[in-house]
Scaffold this motif. Sequence first.
Motif, mmCIF file in Angstrom:
data_model
loop_
_atom_site.group_PDB
_atom_site.id
_atom_site.type_symbol
_atom_site.label_atom_id
_atom_site.label_comp_id
_atom_site.label_asym_id
_atom_site.label_seq_id
_atom_site.Cartn_x
_atom_site.Cartn_y
_atom_site.Cartn_z
ATOM 1 N N LEU A 201 0.827 -1.210 0.000
ATOM 2 C CA LEU A 201 0.000 0.000 0.000
ATOM 3 C C LEU A 201 0.860 1.260 0.000
ATOM 4 N N LEU A 202 1.980 1.209 0.733
ATOM 5 C CA LEU A 202 2.858 2.378 0.817
ATOM 6 C C LEU A 202 3.480 2.700 -0.536
ATOM 7 N N GLU A 203 3.907 1.662 -1.267
ATOM 8 C CA GLU A 203 4.559 1.878 -2.561
ATOM 9 C C GLU A 203 3.625 2.536 -3.573
ATOM 10 N N GLU A 204 2.340 2.225 -3.490
ATOM 11 C CA GLU A 204 1.408 2.769 -4.480
ATOM 12 C C GLU A 204 0.672 4.001 -3.974
ATOM 13 N N GLY A 205 1.075 4.507 -2.796
ATOM 14 C CA GLY A 205 0.517 5.768 -2.318
ATOM 15 C C GLY A 205 -0.848 5.651 -1.677
ATOM 16 N N VAL A 206 -1.328 4.434 -1.428
ATOM 17 C CA VAL A 206 -2.621 4.247 -0.755
ATOM 18 C C VAL A 206 -2.456 4.448 0.747
ATOM 19 N N LEU A 207 -1.255 4.177 1.247
ATOM 20 C CA LEU A 207 -0.869 4.463 2.625
ATOM 21 C C LEU A 207 0.409 5.299 2.547
ATOM 22 N N ASN A 208 0.514 6.340 3.369
ATOM 23 C CA ASN A 208 1.674 7.228 3.273
ATOM 24 C C ASN A 208 2.272 7.497 4.646
ATOM 25 N N HIS A 209 3.610 7.547 4.685
ATOM 26 C CA HIS A 209 4.283 7.993 5.905
ATOM 27 C C HIS A 209 4.131 9.510 5.998
ATOM 28 N N GLU B 263 8.509 8.927 3.903
ATOM 29 C CA GLU B 263 9.550 7.902 3.785
ATOM 30 C C GLU B 263 9.043 6.746 2.925
ATOM 31 N N LEU B 264 9.984 6.092 2.230
ATOM 32 C CA LEU B 264 9.611 5.068 1.252
ATOM 33 C C LEU B 264 9.320 3.713 1.880
ATOM 34 N N ASN B 265 9.907 3.419 3.043
ATOM 35 C CA ASN B 265 9.820 2.081 3.624
ATOM 36 C C ASN B 265 8.875 2.060 4.816
ATOM 37 N N PHE B 266 7.971 1.071 4.846
ATOM 38 C CA PHE B 266 7.119 0.865 6.016
ATOM 39 C C PHE B 266 7.946 0.185 7.102
ATOM 40 N N GLN B 267 7.805 0.642 8.350
ATOM 41 C CA GLN B 267 8.586 0.071 9.441
ATOM 42 C C GLN B 267 7.684 -0.306 10.607
ATOM 43 N N ASP B 268 8.031 -1.419 11.235
ATOM 44 C CA ASP B 268 7.303 -1.922 12.396
ATOM 45 C C ASP B 268 7.788 -1.167 13.630
#
Length: 1009
Positions: free
Chosen positions: A283-291, A295-300
């Motif tokens: 989702l983050l890569e396609e802009g459906v979820l955004n930091h 930032e480009l990488n989702f982090q736990d």
Amino acid sequence: MVAAHTAAHSSAAAEWIVCLDKRPSERSGEDVDIILARLKDVKAFEKFHPNLLQQICLCGFYEYLDKGVTLYRQGDIGTSWYAVLSGSLDVKVSETANHQDAVTICTLGIGTAFGESILDNTPRHATIVTRECSELLRVEQREFKTLWEKYRQCMAGLLAPPYGVMESGLNSDSNLWRLGSSPLSVRKEVLPAVEARWRRSALMSSSNPSGSLPQVPSEKVMRAGKVLRHAILSKAPHMIRDRKFHLKTYRQCCVGTELVDWLSQQSPSVHSRVQAVGMWQVLLEEGVLNHVDQELNFQDKYLFYRFLDDEQEDAPPPNEEEEKKEGEEELQDTLLLLSQSGPDAHMRMILRKLPGQRTLDDLEIIYEELLHIQALSHLSTSVKRELAGVLIFEAHAKAGTVLFNQGEEGTSWYIILKGSVNVVIYGKGVVCTLHEGDDFGKLALVNDAPRAASIVLREDNCHFLVSQRHQANTVRLKEHQQDVLVLEKSPSSGRTSNQSGTSSHYKYNVMSGTPEKILEHFLETMRLDSHFAESDPALDDFVLMHCVFFPCSKLCPVLMAQYPSMPRPLGSEQERLDFALNNKRRVVRLVLRWVSVHGAHLQEEEASLAFLEELYMSVSDDSRVIPALKEQLPEVEKQKVLLRQFSVGEERLQKQQPIRSSDEILLKVYCLDHTYTTIRVPMVAATQDVIAGAADKLGSAEDLLLVALSSAGGEKDKVLLKPNDISFFFTLGINGRLFVCPRDQLDSLTPLPEQEGPTTGSIASLELMSSRDLAYHMTVYDWELFNCVHEHELIFHTFGRQNFRKTTANLDLFLRRFNELQLWVITEVCLCGQLSKRVQLLKKFIKIAAHCKEYKNLNSFFAIIMGMSNPAVSRLSQTWERLPSKFKKFFAEFESLMDPSRNHRAYRLTVAKLDPPIIPFMPLLIKDMTFTHEGNKTFIDSLVNFEKMRMIAKTVRIVRYCRSQPFNLEANQASKNHQEVRSYVRQLNVIDNQRTLSQLSHKLEPRRT
């Protein structure tokens, strides 16, 4: 379809070839269906309209070419268009009239299509030579032009320019690539694009947001984001709220750790936090979820993320109608979609890190991915591990982008992860197209030569793995000016690392060497302070694989020579004694490991038993003088006694007994008139031995042939067994039989009536048996067969059992079981004349498959699902239409595990999460070993290619891991027909003739006109 190996071609696998071999005018509707089912799996055709693909089935021809065959030469006038079904071909281009000056610019892999120049009768731009044995589909010029005129719009996007469509990023000057522009003019056009590429490449490796690809989210991912957001608002609305951090307020945000926690609770298919991170990364890569800071990488971690819908001011909450639509079923579908895309997204996330920032876990994930890339299959494990630390991810958004130009210096090697590129040569235009899995740029990099062609993106959003110049640290040991041992430096497998994740310790792995020097190296480097169970994996590889290059008859004398009777005369007396003691202990430890791995196989070799006897006597004598050896004496004696017990058969009390090379078999051999004789032969009997035994019984003095005849009975179904073929009794087709006949009567051979299989199904019996009971007894029987397979049978099967004079009967029986179950499913469906009963059968098989998966019996699971995917079953549209949607969903989920893309990645990821005991999908393990064997030489410059041994041993160890825990499933004793079910699953009756099954299928549901 992956099928188990048999002496003859599997009927299902060879049927489509038989159909393509017919003249187009002679092909029936059944033939077209069979060809169509095969071509649907070919990458080159996956986007073709069904009508176009059906026309290709009507006019295409099958071609099989050996390695090194020139298909056509540069300058020839083309007559046909081709698609690669298997194998690979080199594309060679010469700047002179001499074909010997041709340079290989790329390789065409499976799924690639080429030869479009026949549309305008222009000369071929390149020479095409087979790199390995290859299968091609050929369409002649007249038919191809007809298809082009009729389906131009459909085909234009799939063929290389100038015939296909290519969006040009070069000021729309599409003629630039076709009219032979000068290198200078090309360079002026593309230089800005090249410079921009390098700037983006640097950004992609950092956390800079400008490194992301500007793209519109796909419809599926956009929908997935909405479903997840609405599910969170309905189940855990507190997760999306305004948050304060460092005196700043962030509107409508979620926390990374909370998103991972929530996702892990929604479905059992989410097995780990790492998997959940990958799913959110999609989702983050396609802009459906955004930091919140882009930032480009989702982090736990405790970081803030916002859904795209929440970016708007006062985003409306989902109404009741939307919530009802996005119910639990759609949520599970969404999670399934993201779980399939997540691993790729997680991989891209890791590859965007700078090499120095990658952890050991990151490097291991990249390494596992590299194992599945065909372009890297020839590289050693050590090189792949080093590549994991240096490969970078590179993505380009627009078609027409130039990666590099012809004549430039080669500094990078590319592997296509997604998309396709055109290979362009000045004055010749586009000579071919490369697709996902292909690589390019390697030759110029290795040879330090200018680029032989320009590479232009053929479509939007292409992804690559890129490697700069790479060298491995190699040490060579020479004797008499000849290499005798080659070692390669690599990071130690120990978990000690610095903060950057790179190991500070290195070791040297054996890459190749003489058998004696490899053994000597392992003895010298063996650690005596470790426990026996903690054996060095490399030493285990040697113990497991030595039969390939160092048979027991040669190994035993060398080992005995390595166990000296007197200390070596060097140093002080204590040093000499210590040296002798340690040397003896190392030999004893290696021998104990050797016996534990080989087991009963050693008792079949007198040389091995004599060696163990001699070693035991030597250790016994030395223990009187050297007290430290006394502790190892009982272990040697125990192994020696165990082997003697094997030889008198004390293990013969199990349910399913392993078949040994020393066993004998009663064999029925049939004659032309369907009479038969029964002979007793050893398991390792060769064809000539069987013929001699049959001739003696029949009183025949004629020159006889031994023929494996399948139920189809055609000329291609008669396999003449070679005189030196051994232990082939269980490699026949399910209903195959052995016949002897004179050569001049070969054409008169016909199958036995019993080979045709049943004429009625067993649905009446199946309806009385529960799906769980059937799956349980299948699993029990499969486990017995699997447990009988010795690890060495996998090696004998891969390298050829005739080279070892050993049987692979246990493995053959297990592979045969896979084919039997697959055909059982098809047979039962095709013999069921009532539509409602067929629907019930499909439901039954899906339930049985689900229970097999639950029992971790993946062999039967895949056999059942592949049976249901067979053309004879999958074409029954009326039956499938009546199947409830719940079962269709289960079947689609099961089919997704069979997806062969990325080297069966979906299956491999599933298995990696299972704990033993497991019954693996054995045909795929066989395929892996065969691929490794055929793609790597056993000897390189007269030295053993030990890296090849290591790769094959790794696959064998998967079998060892699967059986590392006992199978202890408890049966449902309350079942009244317990014994009946057990008997049924062990005696299945099937039709193994694909043509017969197709005919039955067409009778059930004739083709719609």
